[in-house]
Design a protein around this motif. Structure first.
Motif, PDB file in Angstrom:
ATOM      1  N   VAL A   1     -11.357   0.169 -13.633  1.00 34.77           N
ATOM      2  CA  VAL A   1     -12.072   1.377 -14.045  1.00 34.77           C
ATOM      3  C   VAL A   1     -11.180   2.595 -13.850  1.00 34.77           C
ATOM      4  CG1 VAL A   1     -14.086   2.847 -13.595  1.00 34.77           C
ATOM      5  CG2 VAL A   1     -14.316   0.352 -13.533  1.00 34.77           C
ATOM      6  N   TYR A   2     -10.491   2.639 -12.703  1.00 31.46           N
ATOM      7  CA  TYR A   2      -9.553   3.739 -12.461  1.00 31.46           C
ATOM      8  C   TYR A   2      -8.510   3.814 -13.572  1.00 31.46           C
ATOM      9  CZ  TYR A   2      -5.685   6.368 -10.473  1.00 31.46           C
ATOM     10  OH  TYR A   2      -4.659   7.275 -10.296  1.00 31.46           O
TER      11      TYR A   2
ATOM     12  N   MET B   1     -12.257  14.970 -11.776  1.00 31.15           N
ATOM     13  CA  MET B   1     -11.684  13.665 -12.088  1.00 31.15           C
ATOM     14  C   MET B   1     -10.351  13.820 -12.800  1.00 31.15           C
ATOM     15  SD  MET B   1     -15.175  11.652 -13.240  1.00 31.15           S
ATOM     16  CE  MET B   1     -14.402  10.054 -13.541  1.00 31.15           C
ATOM     17  N   HIS B   2     -10.265  14.755 -13.745  1.00 29.27           N
ATOM     18  CA  HIS B   2      -9.023  14.963 -14.492  1.00 29.27           C
ATOM     19  C   HIS B   2      -7.874  15.333 -13.554  1.00 29.27           C
ATOM     20  CE1 HIS B   2      -6.367  16.310 -17.766  1.00 29.27           C
ATOM     21  NE2 HIS B   2      -6.059  17.319 -16.953  1.00 29.27           N
ATOM     22  N   ASN B   3      -8.101  16.315 -12.695  1.00 25.82           N
ATOM     23  CA  ASN B   3      -7.027  16.824 -11.848  1.00 25.82           C
ATOM     24  C   ASN B   3      -6.620  15.839 -10.760  1.00 25.82           C
ATOM     25  OD1 ASN B   3      -6.295  19.833 -12.491  1.00 25.82           O
ATOM     26  ND2 ASN B   3      -8.494  19.698 -12.761  1.00 25.82           N
ATOM     27  N   VAL B   4      -7.565  15.079 -10.243  1.00 27.43           N
ATOM     28  CA  VAL B   4      -7.242  14.130  -9.179  1.00 27.43           C
ATOM     29  C   VAL B   4      -6.592  12.867  -9.744  1.00 27.43           C
ATOM     30  CG1 VAL B   4      -8.199  12.677  -7.364  1.00 27.43           C
ATOM     31  CG2 VAL B   4      -9.009  15.014  -7.630  1.00 27.43           C
ATOM     32  N   VAL B   5      -7.193  12.300 -10.782  1.00 26.04           N
ATOM     33  CA  VAL B   5      -6.698  11.031 -11.309  1.00 26.04           C
ATOM     34  C   VAL B   5      -5.324  11.175 -11.940  1.00 26.04           C
ATOM     35  CG1 VAL B   5      -7.131   9.265 -13.058  1.00 26.04           C
ATOM     36  CG2 VAL B   5      -8.990  10.050 -11.615  1.00 26.04           C
ATOM     37  N   THR B   6      -5.051  12.284 -12.620  1.00 28.32           N
ATOM     38  CA  THR B   6      -3.742  12.458 -13.258  1.00 28.32           C
ATOM     39  C   THR B   6      -2.627  12.735 -12.251  1.00 28.32           C
ATOM     40  OG1 THR B   6      -4.228  14.802 -13.645  1.00 28.32           O
ATOM     41  CG2 THR B   6      -4.680  13.263 -15.457  1.00 28.32           C
ATOM     42  N   ARG B   7      -2.999  12.999 -11.015  1.00 32.79           N
ATOM     43  CA  ARG B   7      -1.993  13.278  -9.988  1.00 32.79           C
ATOM     44  C   ARG B   7      -1.836  12.156  -8.969  1.00 32.79           C
ATOM     45  NH1 ARG B   7      -4.018  18.231 -11.439  1.00 32.79           N
ATOM     46  NH2 ARG B   7      -2.578  20.005 -11.432  1.00 32.79           N
TER      47      ARG B   7
ATOM     48  N   CYS C   1     -15.718   4.584  -5.711  1.00 26.67           N
ATOM     49  CA  CYS C   1     -15.800   3.572  -6.773  1.00 26.67           C
ATOM     50  C   CYS C   1     -14.483   3.402  -7.499  1.00 26.67           C
ATOM     51  CB  CYS C   1     -16.909   3.958  -7.759  1.00 26.67           C
ATOM     52  SG  CYS C   1     -18.578   3.783  -7.081  1.00 26.67           S
ATOM     53  N   LEU C   2     -13.752   4.480  -7.732  1.00 31.12           N
ATOM     54  CA  LEU C   2     -12.450   4.373  -8.390  1.00 31.12           C
ATOM     55  C   LEU C   2     -11.437   3.655  -7.506  1.00 31.12           C
ATOM     56  CD1 LEU C   2     -12.098   7.856 -10.172  1.00 31.12           C
ATOM     57  CD2 LEU C   2     -12.732   5.652 -11.164  1.00 31.12           C
TER      58      LEU C   2
END
Length: 293
Positions: A121-122, A250-256, A114-115
């Motif tokens: 949304v991402y 979500m925090h670790n994947v999206v911020t990287r 979905c992201l």
């Protein structure tokens, strides 16, 4: 201290065994699932033994607050002073690991999809998670207060579970005769309940096929209309643990990273659990780098 590392291949074998024909012959999925179950139990039992040895070396006055579930099970005793054996503890942990593997992994995959499909949304999730990351000192880990700040990210995860619940439904047995919309349901009848009967009910979720995390703002949807973890006395005891793991992921994947789907039209289906039709391969692009991994 030992780390609890369980191979995903063993869990995958068990997953396939749950939905296979119960024929225990060499080469069948059911037989492989049984062997995988035995191997997994032995791995867990070895970990329990190692942890018991570690705990036996603790100082008598050492603080016991913050013990994980494994240590708590080892140290717990009944009214007669007897504790659980290594095999009993391994069986309890086996149930926890297996029950949380399929649903959690499929939910994470659905979040990733979905992201990838919804850049706006991402971007909103990334903004929230970067604010949290920038508030941390170098090398400082997330804490519970950080998790409570991830309100939009959790709304996104909830909307994913509303549209793509990890299980399509379950069977329940009527415990007494009752009438529903003019039909007599006799005691003992097996009833199939689907989450779609509530998750996509336009009375509770207008335009139900639209991805809209704002549905979970404030008090959120009406009670028992959104039930990915069940409800009442049978609610999943791992709900808060799942929430924690989803948000940390979500925090670790999206911020990287940012990513895109290899097959733009790939979908998810229930078989019987939620699975992607092609394994959901993605192309990953690290932030601030022009070259993908």
């Amino acid at each position: 201290m030992e780390k609890m590392m369980i191979k995903g291949s063993r869990l995958t074998r068990l997953q396939r065994g749950f939905t296979s024909l119960p024929i225990d012959l060499p080469g069948t999925q059911f037989n492989r699932a049984i062997r995988g179950s035995r191997q997994l139990r032995e791995e867990i039992k070895n970990i329990v033994t190692q942890r018991r040895i570690h705990l036996s070396t603790r100082k008598v006055d050492e603080d016991v607050d913050g013990l994980d579930i494994l240590s708590s099970l080892i140290m717990d005793t009944s009214s007669d002073g007897q504790g659980l054996s290594d095999s009993e503890i391994a069986s309890k942990l086996y149930g926890v690991i297996v029950s949380g593997y399929d649903t959690f992994s499929s939910t994470l995959a659905a979040i990733v999809m979905c992201l990838a499909e919804l850049p706006h949304v991402y971007d909103a999730v990334l903004k929230e998670q970067r604010q949290i990351a920038e508030s941390k000192a170098a090398g400082e880990l997330l804490n519970w207060a950080d998790i409570q700040k991830m309100k939009y990210s959790w709304s996104v995860a909830c909307e994913v579970m509303r549209l793509l619940p990890p299980n399509s439904g379950t069977f329940r047995e009527a415990t007494s005769d009752f009438v529903y919309e003019g039909y007599l349901i006799p005691k003992g009848m097996k009833l199939k309940w689907s989450v779609h009967s509530t998750h996509k009910n336009p009375e509770h979720f207008p335009d139900p096929e639209k991805f809209d995390p704002s549905r979970f703002d404030g008090q959120g949807p009406p009670p028992y209309s959104f039930v990915p973890f069940g409800g009442g006395p049978r609610m999943c005891p791992g709900k808060e643990y799942s929430r924690l793991k989803m948000l940390v992921f979500m925090h670790n994947v999206v911020t990287r990273y940012r990513w895109e789907k290899v097959f733009p039209d790939e979908k998810f289906v229930w078989n019987p659990a939620l699975v992607s039709t092609k394994g959901l391969p993605i192309r990953v692009f690290p932030h601030n780098k022009s070259q993908s991994n």
